[in-house]
Scaffold this motif. Structure first.
Motif, PDB file in Angstrom:
ATOM      1  N   UNK A   1       0.875  -1.171   0.000  1.00 16.70           N
ATOM      2  CA  UNK A   1       0.000   0.000   0.000  1.00 16.70           C
ATOM      3  C   UNK A   1       0.913   1.222   0.000  1.00 16.70           C
ATOM      4  N   UNK A   2       1.040   1.881  -1.142  1.00 26.14           N
ATOM      5  CA  UNK A   2       1.996   2.980  -1.287  1.00 26.14           C
ATOM      6  C   UNK A   2       1.730   4.055  -0.233  1.00 26.14           C
ATOM      7  N   UNK A   3       2.788   4.408   0.512  1.00 27.14           N
ATOM      8  CA  UNK A   3       2.691   5.400   1.571  1.00 27.14           C
ATOM      9  C   UNK A   3       2.615   4.797   2.955  1.00 27.14           C
ATOM     10  N   UNK A   4       2.212   3.545   3.047  1.00 25.62           N
ATOM     11  CA  UNK A   4       2.090   2.877   4.340  1.00 25.62           C
ATOM     12  C   UNK A   4       3.407   2.237   4.774  1.00 25.62           C
ATOM     13  N   UNK A   5       3.462   1.882   6.063  1.00 26.98           N
ATOM     14  CA  UNK A   5       4.554   1.034   6.539  1.00 26.98           C
ATOM     15  C   UNK A   5       4.465  -0.306   5.838  1.00 26.98           C
TER      16      UNK A   5
END
Length: 742
Positions: A514-518
């Motif tokens: 999930x782009x942007x997530x850890x």
């Protein structure tokens, strides 16, 4: 199979083991393993899957804690070699069969065996603002790590990759290479351009270190995949990944930077899961000492989805916790340590058992460990591996070959009770997964138990049975990351696919991105003292960087790599150079290390705690689908952090690229000597040749304001008055030069 059962023949060995041992629990287990391996070797025998386990060396480097007032040099009289010492600790090379005797030296408090650790950019640069720093957007100049030393200790390093040459491709930016072989820390040094050019790699079976170094400081501009600090100098430690080697290599990197008069950041994309996770083990303490001299970045680990941690607080109605020890691989091998700690010195009772999953019952249990054994081990062995004093049982012989055992003690360094279970066994042909090892812990209300498996061979599971513990991911953080003077870096998802060199889109399978997530694989944990790790996230998912040329040549010939999966290829002077993707916190940590290099270029005096503050204050929020702790302070913002470094260094606002608009804004408060040094450096960085007329007059007025600031600070901070006077003298000389120019 030949029988190798023996009794311990040496009376001196019996005497030494009956006393309180100064060797850590895991080290003593390794000594038992070494004795077993020697018997196997002498018998010309092998034990099924256990033959795959890496053998211990005949000579090892150990961590030694010295008694107060003792000197490491005094140990030389004991016939050992002291490789390094600091902070009351020493790294000592000693024959493995002499470790027990050596540990009884009255100058020694304790001996810890080293552990074998594991190796844990185009879009990534833009994702975190690196490109803006390289371009100097809104700044007086660009920042790409010039004047900073970047160090890495890893495996699979190719120092002659195009990524590590200067912009003109005329010379290498790799200034030193140190290669360590084996568990005994044997060193080869390459310190001239010719020697480095003749060095191929430490490991043709890996490209991990080349990829890591490329993220941190790769500089080839012929494609999009250069690193964060492409103008930085590079020093390399490589070879066998024992933690003593890592320490020794890091000390050499720091010594080199000090000799050169340059700041240094060191990256360690490596990890180990066993240990107290409180910063009191000797590796962590040694790294903390080195962290006073360099900024050190450590990857958090890639076990964020694995149940390799155990945490239980015993309550009024919960005085027991049961968990199965599960194999991570499918080869029937149970190997390694389950390392468990109380929150204090109180004893938590451990009973190791063998469980029949078909009949759903316990078929054997060892006598419980219900008090400190003083560090002495008790083993359950199959007949093939019996030593005098071991327990034996027909049910164990039916299920396993090898041994398992426990020992416990209250560790003097942190006053915590440690109990460890050591496994060195493989399933018999009749077992077929039916019989498994398990553990039962019992404690009083309010007591806590923290357990860690190694994450390589074994983990915890409940085997889908009610009343059993399945393990947790909160506690997967690497023990190497639990010191107090390191920056711990987790991974965030910067993209989910990449373009191959032939223009095809490729993506990783089995990774939830999930782009942007850890990144879900990021190891994390809340420590006993309340610290939450990792500190910060950096891009680590599908990051494209340099691949080792010797590795690619070997892998392509063996059919274990496919060239069409590479993101880029350059052929030059008969050598093929490749770039490709990797995933892991191993990629995130060098990204942060490269970031630190840019910040150190802006302010050479930043400490690890300065960097932590800046990174936290300027981070971009990130979410975690597992646990908020996993996200740390958020995603690193390289450019915003750089601007804060520049502003904090001057305390007077930003110097912009166009001097006709403004020079210095709003002096803020009284600054320490360090900050004033930064102010002076900022003035010295301005191109005086381009200042004339009104611009020069305005600049000199700002100089007067700065001198007034120094005068004020000197009056109120008398401790530093002498140093402030020296700075004022320097500024007056600078003003005199400017007056002459005007």
């Amino acid at each position: 199979m030949k029988k190798i059962a023996i009794t311990i023949l040496s009376m001196c060995a019996l005497a030494s083991m009956s006393a309180q041992s100064k060797i850590d629990l895991l080290g003593q287990a390794q000594l038992r393993q070494h004795r077993t391996e020697q018997r196997m070797k002498n018998a010309g025998d092998q034990l099924n899957q256990l033959s795959q386990v890496e053998k211990l060396a005949d000579e090892v480097v150990v961590f030694v804690a010295l008694e107060d007032g003792a000197s490491a040099s005094d140990l030389v009289e004991d016939g050992v070699e002291v490789l390094d010492s600091r902070g009351g600790l020493a790294l000592v090379r000693v024959p493995i069969d002499q470790v027990e005797r050596f540990s009884q030296n009255t100058l020694i408090k304790k001996v810890e065996f080293g552990k074998k650790v594991l190796p844990k950019m185009d879009v990534a640069r833009g994702f975190s603002g690196v490109d803006m720093a390289h371009e100097g957007v809104g700044l007086e100049k660009s920042y790409a790590g010039a004047g900073v030393v970047t160090g890495v200790f890893d495996t699979g390093l190719d120092p002659n990759h195009l990524a590590f040459k200067n912009a003109e491709q005329t010379e290498s930016r790799v200034r030193r290479v140190w290669r360590y072989k084996g568990q005994n820390g044997l060193l080869s040094t390459y310190d001239t351009p010719q020697e480095i050019s003749n060095f191929s790699t430490d490991n043709t079976a890996s490209t991990h270190g080349t990829h890591v170094a490329g993220i941190m400081a790769g500089g080839y501009s012929g494609n999009m995949f250069y690193g964060v600090a492409p103008e930085a100098d590079i020093v390399i430690g490589c070879g066998d990944l024992y933690d003593a080697n890592i320490i020794l290599g890091t000390t050499r990197m720091i010594d080199y930077a000090i000799e050169e008069g340059k700041p240094i950041v060191v990256n360690l994309s490596l990890g180990v899961n066993t240990g107290p996770h409180d910063g009191t083990d000797y590796f962590s303490r040694y790294i903390d000492e080195l962290g006073k001299e360099a900024v050190i970045c450590v990857s958090s680990g890639n076990e964020g989805t694995l149940p390799i941690a155990l945490h239980h607080k015993f309550g009024r109605n919960s005085d027991q916790v049961k968990t199965f020890v599960s194999r991570i691989s499918d080869d029937g091998l149970y190997y390694g340590t389950i390392d468990c700690w109380s929150a204090d010195n109180s004893v938590v009772k451990l009973t190791p058992i063998i469980y029949d999953l078909v009949e759903d019952k316990i078929v054997y249990q060892m006598p419980p460990c219900e008090k400190s054994t003083g560090g002495e081990w008790q083993y359950l062995s199959s007949a093939d591996y019996f030593e005098e004093g071991d327990f034996t049982d027909q049910a164990f012989d039916q299920a396993f070959q090898g041994f398992m055992g426990y020992a416990s003690t209250v560790v003097s360094d942190n006053k915590r009770y440690e109990v460890a279970l050591y496994l060195y066994m493989t399933e018999t042909a009749d077992n077929k997964g039916r019989y498994v090892p398990a553990m039962i812990f019992e404690g009083n209300e309010g007591q806590q138990i923290y357990g860690y498996s190694d994450g390589s061979y074994v983990q915890f599971t409940d085997n889908n049975r009610d009343g059993w513990y399945a393990g947790t991911t909160n506690g997967t953080i690497s023990n190497m990351a639990c010191g107090h003077n390191v920056i711990v870096v987790g991974s965030c998802d910067s993209r989910n696919s990449y373009k191959t060199k032939d223009g095809y889109t490729a993506s990783y399978q089995g990774v939830n991105i999930v782009v942007g997530n850890a990144s879900e694989f990021t190891s994390y944990g809340e420590l006993l003292d309340g610290r939450k790790l990792p500190h910060i996230l950096a891009p680590g998912c599908v990051v494209v960087s340099s691949y080792s040329s010797p590795y690619m040549k070997s892998a392509l010939a063996a059919g274990t790599e496919r060239e069409e999966y590479a993101a880029a290829k350059v052929s030059l002077d008969g050598t093929d150079y490749y770039w490709g993707p990797m995933v892991g916190t191993s990629m995130a940590s060098p990204f942060m290390a490269g970031t630190v290099a840019l910040w150190l270029q802006a302010n050479n005096e930043l400490t690890v705690h300065d960097v932590l503050d800046i990174a936290s204050e300027t981070a971009t929020k990130a979410e975690s689908t597992i646990d908020p702790i996993q996200s740390g302070a958020g995603r690193v913002s390289v450019f915003n952090g750089l601007k804060k470094v520049l502003n904090d260094a001057t305390g007077i606002g930003e110097i912009v690229a166009n001097p006709s608009e403004k020079f210095l804004l709003q002096p803020v408060g009284e600054k320490s000597l360090t900050k004033l040094n930064g102010i002076l450096q900022k003035f010295q960085s301005i191109d005086l040749k381009n200042l004339k007329g009104p611009e020069l007059t305005k600049f000199m007025n700002e100089f007067d304001k700065l001198r007034n600031l120094i005068d004020s600070a000197a009056r109120s901070l008398t401790t530093y008055s002498k140093e402030f006077q020296q700075q004022e003298d320097k500024l007056n000389k600078a003003k005199s030069l400017l007056s002459d120019k005007k």
